[in-house]
Design a protein around this motif. Structure first.
Motif, mmCIF file in Angstrom:
data_model
loop_
_atom_site.group_PDB
_atom_site.id
_atom_site.type_symbol
_atom_site.label_atom_id
_atom_site.label_comp_id
_atom_site.label_asym_id
_atom_site.label_seq_id
_atom_site.Cartn_x
_atom_site.Cartn_y
_atom_site.Cartn_z
ATOM 1 N N GLN A 227 72.262 20.958 -36.731
ATOM 2 C CA GLN A 227 70.890 20.900 -36.240
ATOM 3 C C GLN A 227 70.732 19.785 -35.228
ATOM 4 O O GLN A 227 71.325 18.717 -35.366
ATOM 5 N N THR A 228 69.902 20.010 -34.214
ATOM 6 C CA THR A 228 69.628 18.927 -33.267
ATOM 7 C C THR A 228 68.801 17.866 -33.977
ATOM 8 O O THR A 228 68.112 18.156 -34.961
ATOM 9 N N ALA A 229 68.848 16.667 -33.459
ATOM 10 C CA ALA A 229 68.141 15.549 -34.111
ATOM 11 C C ALA A 229 66.647 15.832 -34.191
ATOM 12 O O ALA A 229 65.986 15.579 -35.207
ATOM 13 N N SER A 230 66.097 16.384 -33.134
ATOM 14 C CA SER A 230 64.655 16.655 -33.134
ATOM 15 C C SER A 230 64.324 17.767 -34.125
ATOM 16 O O SER A 230 63.293 17.739 -34.791
ATOM 17 N N SER A 231 65.213 18.726 -34.254
ATOM 18 C CA SER A 231 64.936 19.834 -35.159
ATOM 19 C C SER A 231 64.937 19.378 -36.612
ATOM 20 O O SER A 231 64.178 19.896 -37.432
ATOM 21 N N VAL A 232 65.766 18.413 -36.931
ATOM 22 C CA VAL A 232 65.803 17.915 -38.313
ATOM 23 C C VAL A 232 64.461 17.300 -38.689
ATOM 24 O O VAL A 232 64.008 17.384 -39.831
ATOM 25 N N LEU A 233 63.804 16.697 -37.706
ATOM 26 C CA LEU A 233 62.517 16.078 -38.008
ATOM 27 C C LEU A 233 61.457 17.135 -38.309
ATOM 28 O O LEU A 233 60.619 16.960 -39.190
ATOM 29 N N THR A 234 61.510 18.238 -37.572
ATOM 30 C CA THR A 234 60.478 19.254 -37.762
ATOM 31 C C THR A 234 60.822 20.240 -38.866
ATOM 32 O O THR A 234 59.962 20.746 -39.556
ATOM 33 N N ASN A 235 62.090 20.515 -39.033
ATOM 34 C CA ASN A 235 62.475 21.460 -40.091
ATOM 35 C C ASN A 235 63.451 20.769 -41.019
ATOM 36 O O ASN A 235 64.660 20.876 -40.877
ATOM 37 N N LYS A 236 62.892 20.020 -41.957
ATOM 38 C CA LYS A 236 63.764 19.273 -42.857
ATOM 39 C C LYS A 236 64.376 20.226 -43.884
ATOM 40 O O LYS A 236 63.660 20.891 -44.621
ATOM 41 N N PRO A 237 65.687 20.290 -43.960
ATOM 42 C CA PRO A 237 66.335 21.250 -44.861
ATOM 43 C C PRO A 237 65.905 21.085 -46.318
ATOM 44 O O PRO A 237 65.739 22.073 -47.029
ATOM 45 N N SER A 238 65.704 19.843 -46.738
ATOM 46 C CA SER A 238 65.341 19.654 -48.145
ATOM 47 C C SER A 238 64.001 20.309 -48.451
ATOM 48 O O SER A 238 63.768 20.784 -49.556
ATOM 49 N N ASN A 239 63.096 20.337 -47.459
ATOM 50 C CA ASN A 239 61.808 20.995 -47.681
ATOM 51 C C ASN A 239 61.867 22.479 -47.387
ATOM 52 O O ASN A 239 61.307 23.293 -48.115
ATOM 53 N N CYS A 240 62.509 22.794 -46.259
ATOM 54 C CA CYS A 240 62.311 24.131 -45.697
ATOM 55 C C CYS A 240 63.361 25.160 -46.070
ATOM 56 O O CYS A 240 63.190 26.337 -45.782
ATOM 57 N N ALA A 241 64.438 24.726 -46.663
ATOM 58 C CA ALA A 241 65.514 25.691 -46.921
ATOM 59 C C ALA A 241 65.040 26.846 -47.785
ATOM 60 O O ALA A 241 65.389 27.999 -47.569
ATOM 61 N N ALA A 242 64.210 26.508 -48.763
ATOM 62 C CA ALA A 242 63.769 27.566 -49.678
ATOM 63 C C ALA A 242 62.831 28.557 -49.007
ATOM 64 O O ALA A 242 62.711 29.712 -49.423
ATOM 65 N N GLN A 243 62.160 28.093 -47.932
ATOM 66 C CA GLN A 243 61.161 28.957 -47.293
ATOM 67 C C GLN A 243 61.718 29.655 -46.073
ATOM 68 O O GLN A 243 61.003 29.893 -45.098
ATOM 69 N N TYR A 244 62.985 30.029 -46.146
ATOM 70 C CA TYR A 244 63.641 30.540 -44.941
ATOM 71 C C TYR A 244 62.997 31.822 -44.428
ATOM 72 O O TYR A 244 63.102 32.156 -43.272
ATOM 73 N N LYS A 245 62.324 32.547 -45.309
ATOM 74 C CA LYS A 245 61.754 33.808 -44.833
ATOM 75 C C LYS A 245 60.551 33.576 -43.947
ATOM 76 O O LYS A 245 60.151 34.459 -43.186
ATOM 77 N N ASP A 246 59.992 32.333 -44.054
ATOM 78 C CA ASP A 246 58.767 32.076 -43.302
ATOM 79 C C ASP A 246 58.960 31.151 -42.126
ATOM 80 O O ASP A 246 57.991 30.634 -41.578
#
Lengths: 566, 185
Positions: A227-246
């Motif tokens: 992931q790009t550095a900026s993308s990690v800030l907006t899409n944090k895997p720890s939060n967003c991984a579970a919501q991949y469908k959305d």
């Protein structure tokens, strides 16, 4: 009673440091890829990512090192400028080929791990691309379908297979090419091939050029994605991984964006590559200097002596040169020890005829012919060198033991001649006070060309009344019934029936235990240099003896073992 | 390069390849890759090639042939196939055929290319007329006494000159009452 540290300590330290750096790099880069940036990558391929990147880092390190030990001229230069340094440090430079081999094994090992890990990676990327259901793997693989730069999965279509992908990506193709080159290099470097068919080894080894080219362009495709550095800030895997469908539909979790790692290998290897190119240029330039053959002597037992002159040629005792004879082969260079002393006005090598190149050289120099050869008929030669080896250190010890087996006596021919000249010139700078010389030989023919030298030394010392300066023993290790009968009959004569020398030839192998004990007893508290040019078995034996007979006490006697190898 | 026996290098290459095929095959099977059947083939082919190539052949030109450790038993097995293993054209063809299934799957593709290369080197060896000769243990020839030792010696053994042969007076266990001269028997 042994002082192993004296003989082996620094080498072991170097190896341990090198291994330590390897382990550190492996673990460090393994952990780097456990970072959040690579969370989604690891969703697709798991731990295989780290298992591929960690050996890659080690490969960068080792490929940087592998070129350095073979820069002969650089090493000679370092040796020369290290005259003031401890002998121990310069001795490490003698083991350059051993180090080169160790690094090569490490490269092969890490290549294996790297490839196996990538096999899993390719398979898993393919699996992800082939997903039918809407799993996270499917979603991740679809990212970047429109805009090619932000994708995660380097396999972009489900109508392919891993083999096809491997051969159509830069990374895959360069990887396969480099690995093939590596395999061919290794199989042709096996001891059997190297010792018997030198040309196969030498030419195949030049595939390293392909290896390095493949290595440098291997990362250009940037297929290791995170992931790009900026993308990690907006899409944090720890939060967003579970919501991949959305992703993209929910403000908290935009679609993650990925980018590749830029190629890093070139930063590691550019330095040594430049040094090596320089090294080859130096070799080429040196080889272009004019070399003239002044004398050719054929000796019994298929030995050819070439005496040559080259402007500005300076040598030390026991060094070696690489010879090329363009009329025999444009591309082959072969190493030979110099058998002349620095005090002479020419330099010479004794070449034993064992293979095609030496045979053709023999014929080109008119070895077959009996009558006198005109000087202009002799072939042109090119000489690269001289390169330093352990024998240079002979004059740094007060007491030296020189052991030469068969043709391995050649560096010592140079040493003894130099000793003779210095003796003749009453050189007060002559440090060695006592020389013990052992010559082990299988057949009697081999003595003849060397016997003259020993005879003149013998007479010289008798005249000076210092017969004890050089103590030498000649051992005939292979003898049969007929020879034994001959010796028995001539036992009482004053001169040895084989060599014509006053010192009798001894039979069988020396009892090294006794020899070392006697010498240690004669010179308590001295640092004794042990120099060998001969087979590996003998090296092991002498190395062990040197360690065993060295005192643990720093003030006691110490045997320092030095080995030549080609 | 007149004296090179290409078969020696082909042998090293093929042995390395056997290991590579084997490793690739194990990865393919253990990882349960798609088309894992080719990986299973890789394992079988790898083992077969290793067994075939492990015994080194005897060198034609130079003196000593170096055996690999423990190759004696495999030498006997390989020798038993006679011309099939002796002839390098057969080996080259065999390796070429063995390499083909490896190309269908990524883990074995490296093995496939390496076997193909080994096959080419064997072809070169075969064209130059090389053959696989087994290294058999040397039979120790019994020490026979030389021809001249069939009869008892007819000449006396060589002796030192007479004055050296004469015993010294001090060493004698007893002193002869009659002095001994050179011509006395």
């Amino acid at each position: 009673m042994g002082n192993w540290v004296v003989n082996e300590g620094l080498s072991i330290l170097v190896i341990l440091v090198w291994l330590g750096i390897n382990i550190f790099l492996f673990v460090y880069y393994y952990i780097v890829y456990l970072d959040e940036r690579f969370y989604y990558t690891r969703v697709l391929i798991g731990d295989a990512l780290s298992w591929a990147r960690a050996p890659a880092a080690c490969l960068n390190f080792n490929c940087m090192l592998i070129l350095l030990p073979v820069c002969r001229n650089l090493l000679s230069f370092l040796r020369g400028s290290c005259q003031c340094c401890s002998r121990n440090i310069t001795r490490q430079l003698d083991r350059n080929i051993t180090f080169h081999k160790l690094v090569a094994y490490m490269i092969a090992f890490h290549t294996a791990i790297h490839i196996i890990a990538h096999l899993f990676n390719f398979e898993r990327f393919m699996d992800a691309q082939l997903e039918q259901n809407e799993t996270i793997a499917y979603v991740l693989s679809q990212i970047g379908n429109g805009d090619n730069m932000l994708y995660l999965n380097p396999i972009r279509t489900n109508e392919t297979n891993p083999t096809f992908v491997a051969f159509t990506t830069i990374a895959g193709l360069s990887g396969v090419a480099s690995t093939l080159a590596l395999i061919l290099i290794i199989t042709s470097s096996m001891e059997v091939i190297r010792r018997s068919y030198f040309e196969v080894f030498w030419f195949t080894h030049h595939l390293f050029v392909i290896f390095f080219i493949g290595l440098v362009i291997h990362g250009v495709g940037e297929i290791v994605r995170g992931q790009t550095a900026s993308s990690v800030l907006t899409n944090k895997p720890s939060n967003c991984a579970a919501q991949y469908k959305d992703w993209g539909n929910v403000p908290d979790c935009p679609i993650p964006q990925f980018t590749g790692n830029p190629p890093m290998t070139w930063k590691w290897v550019i330095g040594p590559m430049v040094l090596y190119v320089f090294e080859r240029l130096v070799r080429f330039w040196r080889s272009k200097q004019k070399v003239v053959i002044t004398k050719v002597v054929t000796h019994p037992s298929k030995t050819l002596e070439l005496q040559m002159k080259k402007k500005g040629f300076k040598m030390e005792v026991g060094q070696y040169v690489n010879l090329q004879c363009p009329s025999v082969s444009q591309l082959e260079w072969h190493p030979f020890t110099l058998t002349s002393a620095p005090e002479e006005d020419h330099f010479s090598v004794h070449i034993r005829i064992v293979g095609d190149w030496t045979q053709q050289l023999f014929e080109a120099c008119g070895g077959e012919k009996k009558e006198f050869q005109e000087a202009w008929k002799l072939p042109k030669m090119a000489v690269d060198g001289p390169f330093g080896t352990a024998s240079e250190d002979v004059f740094r010890y007060e007491v030296v033991m020189l052991v030469g087996a068969g043709i391995g006596v050649t560096p010592f021919a140079s040493v003894l001649k130099s000793v003779w000249y210095r003796y003749f010139n009453n050189d007060t700078g002559l440090i060695p006070k006592k020389i013990y010389f052992y010559w082990l030989c299988r057949e009697t023919n081999a003595f003849e060309w060397f016997a003259d030298l020993l005879q003149s030394l013998e007479t010289q010392m008798l005249e000076r009344g210092n017969a004890d300066f050089l103590s030498y023993r000649i051992y005939l290790t292979g003898w049969d019934e007929a020879q034994a009968a001959h010796f028995t009959v001539h036992h009482e004569e004053e001169n040895d029936p084989i060599t014509g020398l006053k010192q009798k030839t001894l039979y069988g192998r020396p009892n090294w235990e006794n020899e070392f004990k006697t010498i240690a007893g004669n010179h308590p508290g001295a640092r004794i240099g042990v120099f060998l040019c001969g087979p590996e078995v003998l090296a092991k034996s002498l190395s062990k003896q040197s360690i065993n007979h060295s005192d643990a006490d720093p003030r006691g006697v110490h045997f320092i073992f030095n080995k030549e190898n080609f | 390069m007149g004296q090179i026996e290409w078969a020696m290098w082909a042998n090293e290459q093929a042995l390395a390849t056997g290991l590579i095929l084997l490793t690739g095959g194990i990865v393919g099977v253990a990882g349960q890759f798609k088309d894992w059947q080719f990986a299973a083939y890789g394992i079988a082919a790898g083992v077969f090639i290793c067994l075939l190539e492990y015994p080194r052949g005897k060198r034609k030109n130079k003196g000593t042939s170096i055996e690999r450790m423990g190759q004696r038993y495999l030498t006997i097995c390989v020798k038993a196939f006679g011309p099939l293993t002796r002839n390098y054209f057969v080996r080259a063809g065999l390796h070429a055929v063995l390499s083909i299934p490896g190309g269908f799957m990524l883990p074995t593709v490296l093995g496939c290319v390496c076997v193909a290369i080994a096959s080419l080197i064997y072809l070169l060896a075969a064209i130059r007329g090389e053959q696989w000769e087994p290294i058999m243990p040397q039979v120790e020839s019994k020490q026979r006494p030389g021809e001249s030792m069939k009869e008892p010696p007819s000449n006396p053994p060589p002796r030192l000159p007479a004055e050296l042969r004469r015993k010294r007076q001090e060493d004698a266990a007893y002193v002869n009452p009659i002095p001994i001269s050179v011509n006395s028997v």
